[in-house]
Design a protein around this motif. Sequence first.
Motif, mmCIF file in Angstrom:
data_model
loop_
_atom_site.group_PDB
_atom_site.id
_atom_site.type_symbol
_atom_site.label_atom_id
_atom_site.label_comp_id
_atom_site.label_asym_id
_atom_site.label_seq_id
_atom_site.Cartn_x
_atom_site.Cartn_y
_atom_site.Cartn_z
ATOM 1 N N ASP B 22 13.181 -18.994 -25.361
ATOM 2 C CA ASP B 22 12.898 -18.765 -26.471
ATOM 3 C C ASP B 22 11.336 -18.326 -26.132
ATOM 4 O O ASP B 22 10.668 -19.118 -25.324
ATOM 5 N N CYS B 23 11.190 -18.082 -27.200
ATOM 6 C CA CYS B 23 8.925 -17.743 -28.041
ATOM 7 C C CYS B 23 8.976 -17.172 -29.484
ATOM 8 O O CYS B 23 10.038 -16.271 -29.818
ATOM 9 N N VAL B 24 8.285 -18.281 -29.909
ATOM 10 C CA VAL B 24 8.355 -18.025 -30.884
ATOM 11 C C VAL B 24 6.522 -18.532 -30.957
ATOM 12 O O VAL B 24 5.794 -18.593 -29.715
ATOM 13 N N TYR B 25 5.793 -17.202 -32.193
ATOM 14 C CA TYR B 25 4.904 -16.950 -32.258
ATOM 15 C C TYR B 25 4.055 -16.967 -33.452
ATOM 16 O O TYR B 25 4.421 -17.207 -34.306
ATOM 17 N N GLU B 26 3.000 -17.480 -33.519
ATOM 18 C CA GLU B 26 2.179 -17.389 -34.985
ATOM 19 C C GLU B 26 0.824 -16.225 -34.455
ATOM 20 O O GLU B 26 0.042 -16.466 -33.388
ATOM 21 N N THR B 27 0.355 -15.523 -35.664
ATOM 22 C CA THR B 27 -0.126 -14.806 -35.942
ATOM 23 C C THR B 27 -0.734 -14.345 -37.579
ATOM 24 O O THR B 27 0.217 -14.327 -38.042
ATOM 25 N N ARG B 28 -1.989 -14.386 -37.938
ATOM 26 C CA ARG B 28 -2.205 -13.443 -39.248
ATOM 27 C C ARG B 28 -1.895 -11.947 -39.244
ATOM 28 O O ARG B 28 -2.432 -12.081 -40.397
ATOM 29 N N ASP B 29 -2.019 -11.482 -37.936
ATOM 30 C CA ASP B 29 -2.257 -9.965 -38.246
ATOM 31 C C ASP B 29 -1.103 -9.354 -38.479
ATOM 32 O O ASP B 29 -0.306 -10.037 -38.220
ATOM 33 N N THR B 30 -1.421 -8.063 -39.038
ATOM 34 C CA THR B 30 -0.023 -7.637 -39.632
ATOM 35 C C THR B 30 0.067 -6.627 -38.428
ATOM 36 O O THR B 30 1.828 -6.259 -38.116
ATOM 37 N N THR B 31 -0.501 -6.527 -37.291
ATOM 38 C CA THR B 31 -0.309 -5.209 -36.153
ATOM 39 C C THR B 31 -0.651 -6.598 -35.320
ATOM 40 O O THR B 31 -1.504 -6.794 -34.378
ATOM 41 N N TYR B 32 0.671 -6.418 -34.313
ATOM 42 C CA TYR B 32 0.368 -7.057 -33.269
ATOM 43 C C TYR B 32 1.122 -6.718 -31.637
ATOM 44 O O TYR B 32 1.561 -6.040 -32.146
ATOM 45 N N TYR B 33 1.463 -7.334 -31.246
ATOM 46 C CA TYR B 33 2.110 -7.187 -29.545
ATOM 47 C C TYR B 33 2.696 -7.943 -28.830
ATOM 48 O O TYR B 33 1.621 -8.751 -29.213
ATOM 49 N N LEU B 34 3.767 -8.221 -28.117
ATOM 50 C CA LEU B 34 4.614 -8.767 -27.758
ATOM 51 C C LEU B 34 5.281 -8.740 -26.101
ATOM 52 O O LEU B 34 4.821 -7.698 -26.231
ATOM 53 N N PHE B 35 4.706 -9.700 -25.586
ATOM 54 C CA PHE B 35 4.723 -9.228 -23.921
ATOM 55 C C PHE B 35 5.499 -10.374 -23.514
ATOM 56 O O PHE B 35 5.896 -11.406 -24.035
ATOM 57 N N ASN B 67 15.554 -9.738 -28.115
ATOM 58 C CA ASN B 67 15.725 -9.770 -29.196
ATOM 59 C C ASN B 67 14.374 -9.906 -30.221
ATOM 60 O O ASN B 67 13.960 -11.186 -30.047
ATOM 61 N N PHE B 68 13.453 -9.225 -31.013
ATOM 62 C CA PHE B 68 12.650 -9.262 -31.468
ATOM 63 C C PHE B 68 13.113 -9.870 -33.077
ATOM 64 O O PHE B 68 13.812 -8.996 -33.857
ATOM 65 N N GLN B 69 12.824 -11.024 -33.691
ATOM 66 C CA GLN B 69 12.791 -11.199 -35.126
ATOM 67 C C GLN B 69 11.777 -11.456 -36.056
ATOM 68 O O GLN B 69 11.561 -12.390 -36.012
ATOM 69 N N LYS B 70 11.339 -10.721 -36.919
ATOM 70 C CA LYS B 70 9.820 -10.875 -37.465
ATOM 71 C C LYS B 70 10.231 -11.742 -38.478
ATOM 72 O O LYS B 70 9.421 -12.571 -38.779
ATOM 73 N N SER B 71 11.335 -11.530 -38.804
ATOM 74 C CA SER B 71 11.356 -12.406 -39.897
ATOM 75 C C SER B 71 11.389 -14.464 -39.378
ATOM 76 O O SER B 71 10.930 -15.028 -40.378
#
Lengths: 116, 116
Positions: B22-35, B67-71
């Motif tokens: 599992d990975c949960v992230y926080e960012t205020r940007d609308t454009t970002y990259y996940l790795f 599995n990327f879930q932006k919501s």
Amino acid sequence: DAGVTQSPTHLIKTRGQQVTLRCSPKSGHDTVSWYQQALGQGPQFIFQYYEEEERQRGNFPDRFSGHQFPNYSSELNVNALLLGDSALYLCASSLGEFDLSSYEQYFGPGTRLTVT
Amino acid sequence: AQKVTQAQTEISVVEKEDVTLDCVYETRDTTYYLFWYKQPPSGELVFLIRRNSFDEQNEISGRYSWNFQKSTSSFNFTITASQVVDSAVYFCALSEATAAGNKLTFGGGTRVLVKP
């Protein structure tokens, strides 16, 4: 195609001493980033160099400094070593232009620094 | 500020079992990259996958799937039919898309131990 190389592999220093770590980027890459990884933790961003200038810096004291040479290789210098500086120091390279492809960073094997 | 959380510190499975990180992230940007990166005992971080914030299509590559879930700000990683060679520490990381640089913010890592 040579990947990212770092030297030395291991290093043992005494508190208060200074250390220099070296990194050669992957062929074709012009941007070098340095990360510190303490035992059991994720890497922490130290700084990034592009066109021989520091472009971004993480939350590290001024004891941590760096340099990038015209051939894109880089050095990380740490002054007045503390016991807490013991870690694996990772170098990563990428392309510096604002392009999707630049966001893939390739890492070297790291330099393990032990401060006694 | 960016933040990446990997709640699982260690997962132990028997060979051929599936394992999900599992990975949960926080960012205020609308454009970002996940790795996702893999770190075997040798220490070198190995790039596995990159996803940008506009591409929520899930991906399968061999025994790996993402599995990327932006919501829910999650970017989970599954290894199907695990093998002993999958034993390593896996890191999720986040990068903002800025001209200032492409520093990576890492999670704390999940150690995966696959037993024969």
